[in-house]
Design a protein around this motif. Structure first.
Motif, short mmCIF file in Angstrom:
data_model
loop_
_atom_site.label_atom_id
_atom_site.label_comp_id
_atom_site.label_asym_id
_atom_site.label_seq_id
_atom_site.Cartn_x
_atom_site.Cartn_y
_atom_site.Cartn_z
N TYR A 128 0.82 -1.19 0.00
CA TYR A 128 0.00 0.00 0.00
C TYR A 128 0.86 1.26 0.00
O TYR A 128 0.64 2.19 -0.77
CB TYR A 128 -0.94 0.01 1.21
N LEU A 129 1.88 1.29 0.86
CA LEU A 129 2.72 2.48 0.96
C LEU A 129 3.54 2.71 -0.29
O LEU A 129 3.68 3.84 -0.76
CB LEU A 129 3.65 2.36 2.18
N VAL A 130 4.09 1.64 -0.87
CA VAL A 130 4.88 1.79 -2.09
C VAL A 130 4.01 2.29 -3.23
O VAL A 130 4.42 3.17 -4.00
CB VAL A 130 5.57 0.46 -2.45
N ASN A 131 2.82 1.74 -3.36
CA ASN A 131 1.91 2.21 -4.42
C ASN A 131 1.49 3.66 -4.17
O ASN A 131 1.34 4.44 -5.11
CB ASN A 131 0.67 1.31 -4.48
N HIS A 132 1.32 4.01 -2.90
CA HIS A 132 0.99 5.39 -2.54
C HIS A 132 2.12 6.33 -2.97
O HIS A 132 1.88 7.38 -3.58
CB HIS A 132 0.74 5.46 -1.03
N TYR A 133 3.37 5.95 -2.68
CA TYR A 133 4.51 6.78 -3.07
C TYR A 133 4.64 6.84 -4.59
O TYR A 133 5.02 7.88 -5.16
CB TYR A 133 5.80 6.22 -2.47
N ALA A 134 4.33 5.73 -5.27
CA ALA A 134 4.43 5.72 -6.73
C ALA A 134 3.44 6.69 -7.35
O ALA A 134 3.76 7.39 -8.32
CB ALA A 134 4.18 4.30 -7.24
N LYS A 135 2.22 6.76 -6.81
CA LYS A 135 1.22 7.70 -7.32
C LYS A 135 1.66 9.14 -7.10
O LYS A 135 1.53 9.98 -7.98
CB LYS A 135 -0.13 7.44 -6.65
N LEU A 136 2.19 9.42 -5.91
CA LEU A 136 2.68 10.77 -5.63
C LEU A 136 3.82 11.13 -6.56
O LEU A 136 3.91 12.26 -7.07
CB LEU A 136 3.14 10.87 -4.18
N ASN A 137 4.71 10.16 -6.80
CA ASN A 137 5.85 10.41 -7.68
C ASN A 137 5.39 10.71 -9.10
O ASN A 137 5.91 11.60 -9.78
CB ASN A 137 6.77 9.19 -7.65
N GLU A 138 4.36 9.99 -9.54
CA GLU A 138 3.83 10.20 -10.89
C GLU A 138 3.17 11.58 -11.00
O GLU A 138 3.35 12.30 -11.99
CB GLU A 138 2.82 9.10 -11.21
#
Length: 555
Positions: free
Chosen positions: A203-213
């Protein structure tokens, strides 16, 4: 001229070797400090419960209660993480930094069970690439042998490291200030006694990936050149006054209190909990509550109340091992009663006397010839182990590990036989509360029983072997207490194993916290001064066990 050259040669011949020796000593001291910091336990102390940590990179997150509360304060919803497969291979994404968990140690005290569970929950649910404990001052060492939770982590967690804080102000309630002290742009920071209960790495990695995008789409070039955006997550206690201003750079997950989450009348779901409750291991091991079941799952892989497992095929033999100090050459009246009671009351099949010198004297001849008991003498040199603090205990544990049986050190008298159903456990010890450990149960090591190859005896032996160099002030009882907390299913706790009596010149009395001797399998007679010098003197000692003593002597 010649004399000056000679003086220079003499000075150099002394100075250079001295300098090289000093450098060698410095390097040796530095290496010892590094080794002690990283891994103060020998590898044979590894328990089978350490396995899940070593292969945690591919294990499955346990299925726990779903949680929708405890959302980060930047408005991102928390997703259901029950049964999520948190494998590193499946969630490593490009352009994202390593997933690091930072645990801030800002107190001056022991690393206790609460702190251990906080770090363990981060490992269990988040599966970090690296876990760093940042300390203002190192956790206080316990020279007496009980607080060993940090050493357990250092031994078991290969990706753990300890680093001093660069700035003491990192221990601050201003989260913006804390976050600015760390270069990790997307780390997870644990502040205070918080326990993660349901949030996953995926969940956290996907959350960071969305923010990064989103950042790549909307961030302007000049802003990108000025400062790189941080997406740090702080998991903090809701009971502490943490403050945040730059909410666009930091997410904060505030953990509700233990009493709110586990309220029996109105329980609430949460992704984490603040441990505003002092944890006792005996409560966790036995009490059947939602929280204790969760912690047992975390510590031992099972929600069930933990008890010593029964091994019907590996029963503790009915053999007694009496370990005597090296300076004992003649049996005392108490030794005589102890040995005789093992057969008359304890129904032992055999008894082995381990000592440097073969016993002698009238009482020894009486046991061998008159009483005709199955007694064997084993020559031992326990004190030869000068590299350990507790040589006689180490020898005794070796004996139990190899041969099994019941061990004591000469001042224990048997009252009744240990039942077969009890001897089907891997090991048996007696719990009691020590005056030195008022908040914790201690383990009595004056008498112990173990089967051949007992996991408990093996783990305790590994710790006792190291104590002189690593923890010189350690007590064997406290070492045993921590081993029980590590692998509780390997040992049965039976308060009936022994009862302590304090004896004076004319009488004995039951020590505080112990049961009457008639309700135990054995009783220990501990003399404060000089003990009786003859059997007749022993028979006249008044106390709750006097009639039994007289019956054993006269039998």
């Amino acid at each position: 001229m010649w004399r000056e050259q000679k003086r220079i040669k003499i000075v150099l011949s002394v100075f250079i070797p001295s300098l090289l020796f000093a450098l060698l000593a410095f390097q040796a001291h530095r290496c010892i400090n590094i080794i002690n910091l990283r891994n103060p336990y020998v590898l044979e102390q590894l328990t089978f419960h350490s396995d899940w940590i070593w292969n945690s990179l591919s294990e499955k997150v346990p299925s726990l209660k779903e949680s929708n509360n405890g959302k980060p304060e930047n408005g991102q919803d928390n997703e259901n993480t029950s049964g999520a497969k948190d494998s590193h291979k499946s969630i490593l994404l490009e352009q994202l930094p390593p997933f690091i968990v930072h645990y801030l140690w800002c107190i001056d005290g022991h690393f206790e069970l609460n702190h251990y569970l906080s770090v363990l929950s981060a490992i269990y649910f988040l599966h970090p690439d690296e876990l760093i404990i940042h300390y203002r001052t190192k956790p206080r060492a316990d020279s007496q042998g009980y607080w060993r939770w940090l050493e357990d982590l250092q031994r078991d967690v290969i990706f753990l490291s300890l680093k001093p804080l660069k700035d003491d102000s990192s221990c601050h309630y201003d989260i913006d200030k804390v976050g600015s002290d760390f270069s990790d742009q997307a780390g997870v920071f644990l502040l205070g006694d918080v326990l993660i209960t349901n949030i996953s790495r995926s969940y956290l990695v996907n959350h960071y990936a969305k923010l990064n995008e989103e950042n790549h789409k909307h961030r302007r070039l000049e802003e990108e050149e000025k400062e790189e955006r941080k997406d740090q997550l702080f998991i903090v206690s809701s009971l502490e006054p943490y403050q945040i201003a730059k909410s666009h750079e930091h997410s904060v997950l505030r953990c509700p209190s233990f009493s709110d989450v586990y309220n029996e009348k109105h329980p609430m779901n949460a992704s984490c909990v603040s441990l505003n409750k002092y944890l006792h291991s005996e409560e966790i091991l036995q009490r059947d509550t939602v929280f204790n079941r969760f912690v047992r799952k975390l510590l031992y892989g099972s929600e069930n109340a933990v008890q010593g497992k029964k091994h019907s095929s590996v029963q503790i033999p009915s053999a007694v091992h009496l370990i005597l100090q090296d300076d004992v050459t003649e049996l005392t009246p108490l030794h005589y009663v102890s040995i005789k009671s093992a057969f008359l009351k304890g129904q032992a099949d055999s008894l082995y006397i381990h000592s440097l010198h073969q016993p002698s004297g009238e009482l020894w001849d009486r046991l061998k010839d008159g009483d005709n008991l199955n007694i064997k003498y084993i020559r031992s040199e326990a004190s030869a182990h000068k590299d350990v603090k507790h040589p006689f205990m180490m020898y005794a544990l070796y004996t139990l590990l190899q041969h099994g049986g019941i061990l004591h050190f000469g001042d224990v008298v048997f009252v009744s036989p240990i039942p077969e159903v009890t001897r089907s456990a891997g090991a048996i010890v007696s719990p009691h509360y020590s005056k030195y450990r008022l908040r914790h149960r201690s383990i009595n090591t004056d008498i112990m029983a173990g089967a051949v190859g007992s996991h408990f005896i093996q783990a305790m032996l590994a710790m006792v072997r190291q104590q002189k160099s690593t923890f010189p002030g350690s007590r064997v009882n406290d070492i045993a207490s921590h081993v029980v907390e590590q692998i509780p299913e390997s040992v049965a706790l039976d308060g009936r194993l022994t009862s302590h009596q304090v004896c004076y010149e004319t009488h004995c009395e039951v020590e505080g916290g112990h049961t009457p001797p008639q309700q135990a399998y054995t009783t220990r007679l501990r003399w404060t001064g000089k003990g009786p010098e003859s059997l007749e003197e022993l028979k006249h000692i008044q106390g709750p066990f006097r009639n039994d003593l007289v019956a054993i002597i006269d039998a």
